[in-house]
Design a protein around this motif. Sequence first.
Motif, PDB file in Angstrom:
ATOM      1  N   ASP A   1       0.584  -1.668  -0.264  1.00 61.47           N
ATOM      2  CA  ASP A   1      -0.151   0.204  -0.148  1.00 61.47           C
ATOM      3  C   ASP A   1       0.857   1.472  -0.658  1.00 61.47           C
ATOM      4  O   ASP A   1       1.864   1.485   0.881  1.00 61.47           O
ATOM      5  CB  ASP A   1      -1.248   0.345   0.714  1.00 61.47           C
ATOM      6  N   GLN A   2       0.894   2.100  -1.234  1.00 67.10           N
ATOM      7  CA  GLN A   2       1.720   3.695  -1.336  1.00 67.10           C
ATOM      8  C   GLN A   2       1.592   4.850  -0.097  1.00 67.10           C
ATOM      9  O   GLN A   2       2.157   4.705   0.681  1.00 67.10           O
ATOM     10  CB  GLN A   2       0.832   3.778  -2.467  1.00 67.10           C
ATOM     11  N   ARG A   3       0.087   4.366   1.057  1.00 69.02           N
ATOM     12  CA  ARG A   3       0.024   5.124   1.877  1.00 69.02           C
ATOM     13  C   ARG A   3       0.946   4.720   3.043  1.00 69.02           C
ATOM     14  O   ARG A   3       0.985   5.862   4.031  1.00 69.02           O
ATOM     15  CB  ARG A   3      -1.166   4.857   1.916  1.00 69.02           C
ATOM     16  N   LEU A   4       1.045   3.256   3.524  1.00 65.61           N
ATOM     17  CA  LEU A   4       1.729   3.124   4.264  1.00 65.61           C
ATOM     18  C   LEU A   4       3.720   4.003   4.402  1.00 65.61           C
ATOM     19  O   LEU A   4       4.255   4.028   5.115  1.00 65.61           O
ATOM     20  CB  LEU A   4       1.902   1.823   4.171  1.00 65.61           C
ATOM     21  N   ALA A   5       3.855   4.266   2.783  1.00 66.44           N
ATOM     22  CA  ALA A   5       5.356   4.386   2.620  1.00 66.44           C
ATOM     23  C   ALA A   5       5.842   5.967   3.983  1.00 66.44           C
ATOM     24  O   ALA A   5       6.506   5.873   4.531  1.00 66.44           O
ATOM     25  CB  ALA A   5       5.643   4.591   1.610  1.00 66.44           C
ATOM     26  N   ALA A   6       4.540   7.080   3.463  1.00 68.01           N
ATOM     27  CA  ALA A   6       4.859   7.698   4.930  1.00 68.01           C
ATOM     28  C   ALA A   6       4.923   7.372   6.367  1.00 68.01           C
ATOM     29  O   ALA A   6       5.809   8.233   7.161  1.00 68.01           O
ATOM     30  CB  ALA A   6       4.429   8.994   4.529  1.00 68.01           C
ATOM     31  N   THR A   7       4.583   6.769   6.628  1.00 64.84           N
ATOM     32  CA  THR A   7       4.549   5.898   8.545  1.00 64.84           C
ATOM     33  C   THR A   7       5.974   5.854   8.687  1.00 64.84           C
ATOM     34  O   THR A   7       6.084   5.151   9.358  1.00 64.84           O
ATOM     35  CB  THR A   7       3.483   5.756   9.008  1.00 64.84           C
ATOM     36  N   THR A   8       6.007   4.524   7.364  1.00 65.00           N
ATOM     37  CA  THR A   8       6.860   3.798   7.847  1.00 65.00           C
ATOM     38  C   THR A   8       8.811   3.501   6.727  1.00 65.00           C
ATOM     39  O   THR A   8       9.571   3.060   7.649  1.00 65.00           O
ATOM     40  CB  THR A   8       6.618   1.850   7.322  1.00 65.00           C
ATOM     41  N   GLY A   9       8.645   4.971   6.136  1.00 66.76           N
ATOM     42  CA  GLY A   9      10.042   5.198   5.152  1.00 66.76           C
ATOM     43  C   GLY A   9      10.513   3.519   4.500  1.00 66.76           C
ATOM     44  O   GLY A   9      11.397   4.320   3.797  1.00 66.76           O
ATOM     45  N   LEU A  10       9.368   3.080   4.145  1.00 68.86           N
ATOM     46  CA  LEU A  10      10.475   2.083   3.495  1.00 68.86           C
ATOM     47  C   LEU A  10       9.494   2.003   1.898  1.00 68.86           C
ATOM     48  O   LEU A  10       7.764   2.736   1.781  1.00 68.86           O
ATOM     49  CB  LEU A  10       9.159   0.672   3.812  1.00 68.86           C
ATOM     50  N   PRO A  11       9.815   2.015   0.747  1.00 68.68           N
ATOM     51  CA  PRO A  11       8.687   2.264  -0.545  1.00 68.68           C
ATOM     52  C   PRO A  11       7.801   0.647  -0.350  1.00 68.68           C
ATOM     53  O   PRO A  11       7.653   0.009   0.507  1.00 68.68           O
ATOM     54  CB  PRO A  11       9.858   1.917  -1.378  1.00 68.68           C
ATOM     55  N   PRO A  12       6.467   1.089  -0.989  1.00 70.17           N
ATOM     56  CA  PRO A  12       5.279  -0.287  -1.469  1.00 70.17           C
ATOM     57  C   PRO A  12       6.801  -1.122  -1.643  1.00 70.17           C
ATOM     58  O   PRO A  12       7.657  -1.750  -2.879  1.00 70.17           O
ATOM     59  CB  PRO A  12       5.013   0.047  -2.342  1.00 70.17           C
ATOM     60  N   ARG A  13       6.187  -2.083  -0.656  1.00 69.19           N
ATOM     61  CA  ARG A  13       7.084  -3.691  -0.953  1.00 69.19           C
ATOM     62  C   ARG A  13       6.262  -4.498  -2.651  1.00 69.19           C
ATOM     63  O   ARG A  13       5.055  -4.903  -2.192  1.00 69.19           O
ATOM     64  CB  ARG A  13       7.306  -4.406   0.200  1.00 69.19           C
ATOM     65  N   GLY A  14       6.724  -5.712  -3.108  1.00 65.09           N
ATOM     66  CA  GLY A  14       6.355  -6.165  -4.170  1.00 65.09           C
ATOM     67  C   GLY A  14       6.499  -7.816  -3.813  1.00 65.09           C
ATOM     68  O   GLY A  14       6.944  -8.201  -2.878  1.00 65.09           O
ATOM     69  N   PRO A  15       6.266  -8.577  -4.085  1.00 67.82           N
ATOM     70  CA  PRO A  15       5.930 -10.573  -4.169  1.00 67.82           C
ATOM     71  C   PRO A  15       7.898 -10.265  -3.529  1.00 67.82           C
ATOM     72  O   PRO A  15       7.548 -10.973  -3.330  1.00 67.82           O
ATOM     73  CB  PRO A  15       6.243 -10.872  -5.744  1.00 67.82           C
ATOM     74  N   GLN A  16       8.828 -10.005  -4.528  1.00 71.05           N
ATOM     75  CA  GLN A  16      10.252 -10.404  -3.783  1.00 71.05           C
ATOM     76  C   GLN A  16      10.207  -9.873  -2.525  1.00 71.05           C
ATOM     77  O   GLN A  16      11.162 -10.395  -1.367  1.00 71.05           O
ATOM     78  CB  GLN A  16      11.282  -9.490  -4.596  1.00 71.05           C
ATOM     79  N   PHE A  17       9.303  -9.465  -1.935  1.00 69.70           N
ATOM     80  CA  PHE A  17       9.481  -9.053  -0.503  1.00 69.70           C
ATOM     81  C   PHE A  17       8.836 -10.278   0.782  1.00 69.70           C
ATOM     82  O   PHE A  17       9.168 -10.590   1.613  1.00 69.70           O
ATOM     83  CB  PHE A  17       8.974  -8.327   0.218  1.00 69.70           C
ATOM     84  N   ARG A  18       7.504 -11.192  -0.918  1.00 68.78           N
ATOM     85  CA  ARG A  18       7.253 -12.308   0.716  1.00 68.78           C
ATOM     86  C   ARG A  18       8.144 -13.236   0.883  1.00 68.78           C
ATOM     87  O   ARG A  18       8.068 -13.754   2.687  1.00 68.78           O
ATOM     88  CB  ARG A  18       7.248 -13.212  -0.868  1.00 68.78           C
ATOM     89  N   LYS A  19       9.226 -13.470   0.880  1.00 70.34           N
ATOM     90  CA  LYS A  19      10.763 -14.618   1.556  1.00 70.34           C
ATOM     91  C   LYS A  19      10.600 -13.634   3.711  1.00 70.34           C
ATOM     92  O   LYS A  19      10.674 -14.126   4.015  1.00 70.34           O
ATOM     93  CB  LYS A  19      11.692 -14.780   1.221  1.00 70.34           C
TER      94      LYS A  19
END
Length: 177
Positions: free
Chosen positions: A26-44
């Motif tokens: 979710d794009q809106r989480l980036a502002a609260t986490t400092g992390l860019p949106p995560r894709g399928p590679q983030f699964r593991k």
Amino acid sequence: MFATDRLLICPYTEADIDDLLMLWSDQRLAATTGLPPRGPQFRKTLSEQMVRATFAGVIKLKETHEFMGQILVHSPEQQNRDGTYGICLLPKFWNRGYGTEATLFMVDYSFRWIGLHRVSLSVFASNARAIAVYEKAGFVMEGRKRAAVWTNNQWEDVLSMGLLQDEWVEKLSILDQ
């Protein structure tokens, strides 16, 4: 599975990974986490974080069992009995008191059942909503790491907050009166 007034807090299973990926994409989480949106590679990575946590769960709406977010406590050095708390909700569930309800449950669980002496967390200084939740739960400011994270084209301060077991017990006794 645990229940609060409006929430279910369910232990993490691999079946939850798609919901968690949706949350972290979710794009809106980036502002609260400092992390860019995560894709399928983030699964593991996400799955490993959840498995390594002392307690990792998914938050669901009690009434419908709809996925709302994740909650975890990580205590890597158990002799110190200090757990790091984290919570993340889908934006559609923000500003309704769900974060406070889940945080109060997890703090109580951490002290009563995990046996922690303190619960710690980090939060962006600009995240007033989260800071208010943590303060309602009894967390106190312990420090500020200035200009610690580059996010949204600016430097962001990171605040350290903590809550000790005896402070929680005192808070509970005040609430019981």
